[in-house]
Enzyme design. Sequence first.
Site, PDB file in Angstrom:
ATOM      1  N   LYS A   1      46.670  80.207  78.677  1.00 39.18           N
ATOM      2  CA  LYS A   1      45.212  80.022  78.678  1.00 39.18           C
ATOM      3  C   LYS A   1      44.438  81.361  78.624  1.00 39.18           C
ATOM      4  O   LYS A   1      44.349  81.956  77.580  1.00 39.18           O
ATOM      5  CB  LYS A   1      44.805  79.153  79.862  1.00 39.18           C
ATOM      6  CG  LYS A   1      45.542  77.782  79.805  1.00 39.18           C
ATOM      7  CD  LYS A   1      44.822  76.682  80.485  1.00 39.18           C
ATOM      8  CE  LYS A   1      45.641  75.405  80.580  1.00 39.18           C
ATOM      9  NZ  LYS A   1      45.268  74.346  79.698  1.00 39.18           N
TER      10      LYS A   1
ATOM     11  N   TYR B   1      51.936  69.313  86.710  1.00 39.80           N
ATOM     12  CA  TYR B   1      52.175  69.298  85.260  1.00 39.80           C
ATOM     13  C   TYR B   1      52.505  70.710  84.815  1.00 39.80           C
ATOM     14  O   TYR B   1      51.752  71.644  85.079  1.00 39.80           O
ATOM     15  CB  TYR B   1      50.926  68.788  84.532  1.00 39.80           C
ATOM     16  CG  TYR B   1      51.096  68.683  83.033  1.00 39.80           C
ATOM     17  CD1 TYR B   1      51.843  67.646  82.466  1.00 39.80           C
ATOM     18  CD2 TYR B   1      50.511  69.613  82.176  1.00 39.80           C
ATOM     19  CE1 TYR B   1      51.992  67.538  81.090  1.00 39.80           C
ATOM     20  CE2 TYR B   1      50.651  69.507  80.798  1.00 39.80           C
ATOM     21  CZ  TYR B   1      51.391  68.466  80.257  1.00 39.80           C
ATOM     22  OH  TYR B   1      51.538  68.365  78.901  1.00 39.80           O
TER      23      TYR B   1
ATOM     24  N   ASP C   1      53.764  78.572  88.352  1.00 41.01           N
ATOM     25  CA  ASP C   1      53.109  78.224  87.091  1.00 41.01           C
ATOM     26  C   ASP C   1      51.622  78.543  87.265  1.00 41.01           C
ATOM     27  O   ASP C   1      50.872  77.762  87.847  1.00 41.01           O
ATOM     28  CB  ASP C   1      53.332  76.746  86.786  1.00 41.01           C
ATOM     29  CG  ASP C   1      52.626  76.308  85.507  1.00 41.01           C
ATOM     30  OD1 ASP C   1      51.743  77.049  85.029  1.00 41.01           O
ATOM     31  OD2 ASP C   1      52.935  75.218  84.999  1.00 41.01           O
TER      32      ASP C   1
HETATM   33  N1  HOZ Z   1      47.220  69.859  79.480  1.00 41.59           N
HETATM   34  C1  HOZ Z   1      45.814  70.012  79.354  1.00 41.59           C
HETATM   35  C2  HOZ Z   1      45.117  69.593  80.582  1.00 41.59           C
HETATM   36  N2  HOZ Z   1      45.595  70.113  81.791  1.00 41.59           N
HETATM   37  C3  HOZ Z   1      45.267  69.222  78.198  1.00 41.59           C
HETATM   38  C4  HOZ Z   1      45.100  70.058  77.037  1.00 41.59           C
HETATM   39  C5  HOZ Z   1      44.408  69.432  75.848  1.00 41.59           C
HETATM   40  O1  HOZ Z   1      44.372  68.228  75.717  1.00 41.59           O
HETATM   41  O2  HOZ Z   1      43.916  70.188  75.033  1.00 41.59           O
END
Ligand code: HOZ
Length: 425
Positions: free
Chosen positions: A263, A140, A235
């Site tokens: 992050k 992802y 990434d």
């Molecule tokens: N893409 C995030 C997990 N890998 C989720 C982020 C969220 O829902 O705050």
Amino acid sequence: MNSSALEKACRVFPGGVNSPVRAFKSVGGNPLFIKKAFGSKVYDVEGREYIDYVGTWGPAVLGHADPDVVAAVCEAARDGLSFGAPTENETALAGLIQQAFPNMEKMRFVSSGTEAAMSAIRLARGFTGRPLIIKCDGAYHGHADSLLVSAGSGVATLGIPGCPGIPDAIAGCTLIIPFNDAAALEACFKAHPGQIAGFIVEPVCGNMGVVLPENDYLKKVAKICGENGALLIFDEVMTGFRACFGGVSRVSGVTPDLTCLGKIAGGGMPLAVYGGRADVMAYIAPDGPVYQAGTLSGNPVAVACGIATLKKITHDETFYRRLEEKSARFEKELGQLASQAGVAAVSNRFGSMMTMFFRSERVKDYSDAKKSDTARFAKWFRLMLNAGIYLAPSQFEAAFVSITHSDSDLDKTLEAAKSSFKKLV
Ligand code: HOZ
């Protein structure tokens, strides 16, 4: 649990949430509505306290609301919330990032990991003049059209087979290979000579659960990309600053052409980064023709938060050793408890991020991860939540340990895990 907050939220937000995986759809029950968070704990609107391993999906490596970080954010906010103009602090944050990621000779600040990855692949296409990109099954990289093909995270959690709204012409420009399979990468280049702009990869996967590279995979992919004139994009939105003051590139000794961060780099505020080789970044506007922009890019409050976070980490030379000790103990004892209870489980860990998969064989790619017993995970998740332990509501995400997780937090979590495992068999 929190049903009135959820009811009200559902009237205005799809599923009552602003990011799908938060909705608890794959584990059942209602999402926690959070009121506040300090250190290793989050508190919901009903006043319940939880030991938190979601860690705002990664950024909270210092724990929540670290006093020094909050002070820096407040000070910056007093001087103005947004300028849409350069600041000296942006350059200061870039300097800290370069100490950790020396390959990021030039960089651009954006507001989210999605933006960073989306911009990096546009740049790869613009630099090479080629249309195709490669990503891994179950990886992802945010929700941009090109990257939502065979995606992990919420897409995997909800079992969405393909996302309507993405034209075939765009999806068709993304080639999918399994993680940890260098031969598949090589075959892709053979099948599409001179057509592939780059390979974007989480060098340690976090969004199919944590999956580690094996057998010099990263060295092999760097070599294959180089031989084929394509860019290698790491990434490191999840892995950057997680296991060391650097990322997987530092640990593995493999230098990608471009890196995406987010992050922890923004300390929990909306800030992400992409950057890398100066000759490639020279294609970004205004130096070059590849366009990418944002009013909130380099937002001064987010930049102050990133600086305070990274400084705090670097000023404590025991930081990563202590974080590793906590995380290693947690992983080891959790595994022992599962096995003592007769629960089939294997875990993968990179520093302070880890996933316990409910299956007995090791997990080296998404097809392995998908063979986990997700119903059992869901039951375990709910038992843990009832015991005051807040884990990511999906088998395909990571648990994050922060520096504020005390021995007593870990003991309580392991105690809860012990009794939860017993109820699974
Ligand atoms: N893409 C995030 C997990 N890998 C989720 C982020 C969220 O829902 O705050």
